[in-house]
Scaffold this motif. Structure first.
Motif, PDB file in Angstrom:
ATOM      1  N   ASP A  22      56.958 -75.430  48.151  1.00  0.00           N
ATOM      2  CA  ASP A  22      55.586 -74.467  47.604  1.00  0.00           C
ATOM      3  C   ASP A  22      54.418 -75.335  47.741  1.00  0.00           C
ATOM      4  OD1 ASP A  22      56.865 -72.330  49.329  1.00  0.00           O
ATOM      5  OD2 ASP A  22      58.247 -72.071  47.224  1.00  0.00           O
ATOM      6  N   LEU A  23      53.003 -74.865  48.641  1.00  0.00           N
ATOM      7  CA  LEU A  23      52.179 -75.683  48.454  1.00  0.00           C
ATOM      8  C   LEU A  23      51.102 -75.456  47.446  1.00  0.00           C
ATOM      9  CD1 LEU A  23      51.109 -77.935  51.477  1.00  0.00           C
ATOM     10  CD2 LEU A  23      51.793 -78.641  49.534  1.00  0.00           C
ATOM     11  N   PRO A  24      51.027 -75.661  46.503  1.00  0.00           N
ATOM     12  CA  PRO A  24      50.217 -74.199  45.829  1.00  0.00           C
ATOM     13  C   PRO A  24      48.497 -74.056  45.850  1.00  0.00           C
ATOM     14  CG  PRO A  24      50.863 -76.402  44.136  1.00  0.00           C
ATOM     15  CD  PRO A  24      51.010 -76.676  45.578  1.00  0.00           C
ATOM     16  N   GLY A  25      48.427 -74.789  46.509  1.00  0.00           N
ATOM     17  CA  GLY A  25      46.948 -74.930  46.674  1.00  0.00           C
ATOM     18  C   GLY A  25      46.440 -76.501  47.556  1.00  0.00           C
ATOM     19  N   GLY A  26      45.639 -76.825  46.996  1.00  0.00           N
ATOM     20  CA  GLY A  26      44.837 -77.847  48.064  1.00  0.00           C
ATOM     21  C   GLY A  26      45.796 -79.159  47.379  1.00  0.00           C
ATOM     22  N   ILE A  27      44.952 -80.486  48.098  1.00  0.00           N
ATOM     23  CA  ILE A  27      45.884 -81.735  47.333  1.00  0.00           C
ATOM     24  C   ILE A  27      45.745 -81.819  45.741  1.00  0.00           C
ATOM     25  CG2 ILE A  27      45.968 -84.238  47.226  1.00  0.00           C
ATOM     26  CD1 ILE A  27      44.607 -83.960  49.822  1.00  0.00           C
ATOM     27  N   PRO A  28      44.714 -81.437  45.092  1.00  0.00           N
ATOM     28  CA  PRO A  28      44.191 -81.911  43.754  1.00  0.00           C
ATOM     29  C   PRO A  28      45.498 -81.558  43.058  1.00  0.00           C
ATOM     30  CG  PRO A  28      42.653 -81.711  44.269  1.00  0.00           C
ATOM     31  CD  PRO A  28      43.105 -81.123  45.455  1.00  0.00           C
ATOM     32  N   GLU A  29      45.792 -79.449  43.342  1.00  0.00           N
ATOM     33  CA  GLU A  29      46.805 -79.085  42.603  1.00  0.00           C
ATOM     34  C   GLU A  29      48.066 -79.335  42.711  1.00  0.00           C
ATOM     35  OE1 GLU A  29      44.875 -76.667  45.028  1.00  0.00           O
ATOM     36  OE2 GLU A  29      43.293 -77.557  43.913  1.00  0.00           O
ATOM     37  N   SER A  30      48.585 -79.732  44.520  1.00  0.00           N
ATOM     38  CA  SER A  30      49.680 -79.802  44.755  1.00  0.00           C
ATOM     39  C   SER A  30      50.384 -80.883  44.791  1.00  0.00           C
ATOM     40  CB  SER A  30      49.717 -79.823  46.509  1.00  0.00           C
ATOM     41  OG  SER A  30      49.098 -78.365  46.856  1.00  0.00           O
ATOM     42  N   TRP A  31      49.787 -82.670  45.093  1.00  0.00           N
ATOM     43  CA  TRP A  31      49.979 -83.588  44.612  1.00  0.00           C
ATOM     44  C   TRP A  31      50.741 -84.004  43.368  1.00  0.00           C
ATOM     45  CZ3 TRP A  31      51.739 -87.722  47.033  1.00  0.00           C
ATOM     46  CH2 TRP A  31      51.868 -88.712  47.352  1.00  0.00           C
ATOM     47  N   PRO A  32      50.140 -84.044  42.196  1.00  0.00           N
ATOM     48  CA  PRO A  32      50.864 -84.068  41.429  1.00  0.00           C
ATOM     49  C   PRO A  32      52.066 -82.937  40.752  1.00  0.00           C
ATOM     50  CG  PRO A  32      48.558 -83.420  40.925  1.00  0.00           C
ATOM     51  CD  PRO A  32      48.790 -83.033  42.214  1.00  0.00           C
ATOM     52  N   LYS A  33      52.038 -81.884  41.495  1.00  0.00           N
ATOM     53  CA  LYS A  33      53.652 -81.224  41.390  1.00  0.00           C
ATOM     54  C   LYS A  33      54.746 -82.433  42.587  1.00  0.00           C
ATOM     55  CE  LYS A  33      52.261 -76.469  39.233  1.00  0.00           C
ATOM     56  NZ  LYS A  33      50.629 -75.996  39.282  1.00  0.00           N
ATOM     57  N   LEU A  34      54.019 -82.573  43.659  1.00  0.00           N
ATOM     58  CA  LEU A  34      54.660 -82.798  44.506  1.00  0.00           C
ATOM     59  C   LEU A  34      55.407 -84.423  44.198  1.00  0.00           C
ATOM     60  CD1 LEU A  34      56.500 -82.461  47.103  1.00  0.00           C
ATOM     61  CD2 LEU A  34      54.122 -83.818  48.233  1.00  0.00           C
ATOM     62  N   LEU A  35      55.211 -85.103  43.368  1.00  0.00           N
ATOM     63  CA  LEU A  35      55.114 -86.190  42.396  1.00  0.00           C
ATOM     64  C   LEU A  35      55.932 -85.539  41.521  1.00  0.00           C
ATOM     65  CD1 LEU A  35      52.249 -88.422  42.330  1.00  0.00           C
ATOM     66  CD2 LEU A  35      54.003 -88.420  43.580  1.00  0.00           C
ATOM     67  N   GLN A  36      56.211 -84.429  40.723  1.00  0.00           N
ATOM     68  CA  GLN A  36      56.689 -83.978  39.958  1.00  0.00           C
ATOM     69  C   GLN A  36      57.922 -83.516  39.680  1.00  0.00           C
ATOM     70  OE1 GLN A  36      54.963 -80.896  37.932  1.00  0.00           O
ATOM     71  NE2 GLN A  36      55.442 -81.342  35.817  1.00  0.00           N
ATOM     72  N   SER A  37      57.700 -82.945  41.060  1.00  0.00           N
ATOM     73  CA  SER A  37      59.413 -82.441  41.445  1.00  0.00           C
ATOM     74  C   SER A  37      60.351 -83.581  42.282  1.00  0.00           C
ATOM     75  CB  SER A  37      58.942 -81.449  42.864  1.00  0.00           C
ATOM     76  OG  SER A  37      58.364 -82.112  44.315  1.00  0.00           O
TER      77      SER A  37
END
Ligand code: AMP
Length: 292
Positions: free
Chosen positions: A263-278
């Motif tokens: 689930d994208l939490p917002g734009g790239i600045p919020e989403s990219w690090p979380k995606l890498l984390q997951s």
């Protein structure tokens, strides 16, 4: 069918032979018998070094799923750079075919501009050609964006190679239409931008989701174009077609335990690090430069 069965035994192990086999399978198969011997690889296998190779040393083969406007192209392109494998968008292949003014161009333009799907045969033919061209250049692995979009496409792909991971990107529905309508492309460099500012608030006015526009640099600003299928009417049809034809593909991969829902939490600045984390990629050195 005999051809299909012969091709599936053994399952095609390398990227090298994928393009030709895809073409043969698409022209000779019915869909239902292609799923023997599925390799269910645990998702933890993606946490490996070096990036871009699976534990057997093969370049990764990923798929991005998600509704129109969710940002598949953006994230697929980032992972392509990070993992060193090509980003292959079937939508781009269709648009290239349309601008080539070849024999299929006007038929494809009609389909795309109505928000419908191109036939499985045509799309697999375009993808096979792209893979063959990549093979000739020594490419291996891939990140597919926009393919598969039907169960039949998924079955054909499953019949020729093992996909490591399918990332299913999700975004609140009210943001999808706005993101498609705000999409802009630089006609010169192909850069993707978005002029929409998504600011979703709850009934009591508290912020729910904010996505800042992704504005072009000055040298692209005067060369922006919009996609002909990014009109409100066509985007709504594309969303309907996604729910009807492509959502079942999510279940196809979920049942094979290859689907990562994000689930994208917002734009790239919020989403990219979380995606890498997951994906357990956030601590890897290479991700720091990719995030820049
Ligand atoms: P996209 O850029 O992924 O939104 O794709 C643009 C259009 O290309 C879609 O609306 C379809 O008409 C066509 N297209 C792209 N990929 C596929 C596919 N895998 N199967 C059928 N049609 C596709």
């Amino acid at each position: 069918m005999a051809v299909v069965n012969r091709l599936l035994k053994p399952r095609v192990p390398t990227f090298y032979s994928l393009a030709g086999t895809l073409r043969i399978l698409s022209s000779s198969s019915s869909s239902s018998s292609l799923n023997s011997g599925i390799d269910i690889r645990p998702q933890s296998s993606i946490n490996r070094k070096p990036l871009g190779l699976d534990p057997q040393g093969r370049s990764v083969q990923w798929v991005f799923l998600g509704c129109p406007g969710v940002g598949k192209g953006t994230y697929a392109s980032r992972f392509s750079k990070l993992l060193g494998v090509p980003h292959i968008s079937t939508g781009d292949l269709v648009r290239e075919e349309i601008s080539s003014h070849g024999p299929l161009a006007s038929q494809l333009a009609d389909i795309v501009n109505q928000g419908k799907l191109v036939s499985d045969e045509i799309i697999i033919n375009l993808l096979s050609k792209r893979l063959e061209a990549g093979e000739a250049k020594g490419e291996s692995g891939f990140i597919l964006d926009g393919f598969p979009r039907t169960i039949r496409q998924a079955e054909i792909l499953d019949g020729v190679t093992d996909i490591d991971l399918v990332i299913n990107l999700k975004l609140r529905e009210e943001a999808l239409l706005a993101k498609c309508l705000g999409r802009r492309i630089c006609s010169e460099c192909g850069g993707n931008y978005n002029v929409a500012c998504i600011d979703i608030k709850s009934e009591d006015g508290s912020p729910v989701m904010y996505m800042a526009p992704l504005l072009p640099p000055p040298h692209c600003a005067s060369k922006l174009i919009t996609r002909s299928d990014d009109t409100e009417e066509v985007v709504k049809e594309r969303l309907r077609v996604y729910n009807e034809m492509t959502q079942p593909v999510e279940e196809f991969y979920r049942s094979r335990r290859k689907l990562l829902e994000f689930d994208l939490p917002g734009g790239i600045p919020e989403s990219w690090p979380k995606l890498l984390q997951s994906l357990n990629l956030d601590t890897h050195e290479d991700t720091k430069s990719a995030a820049a």
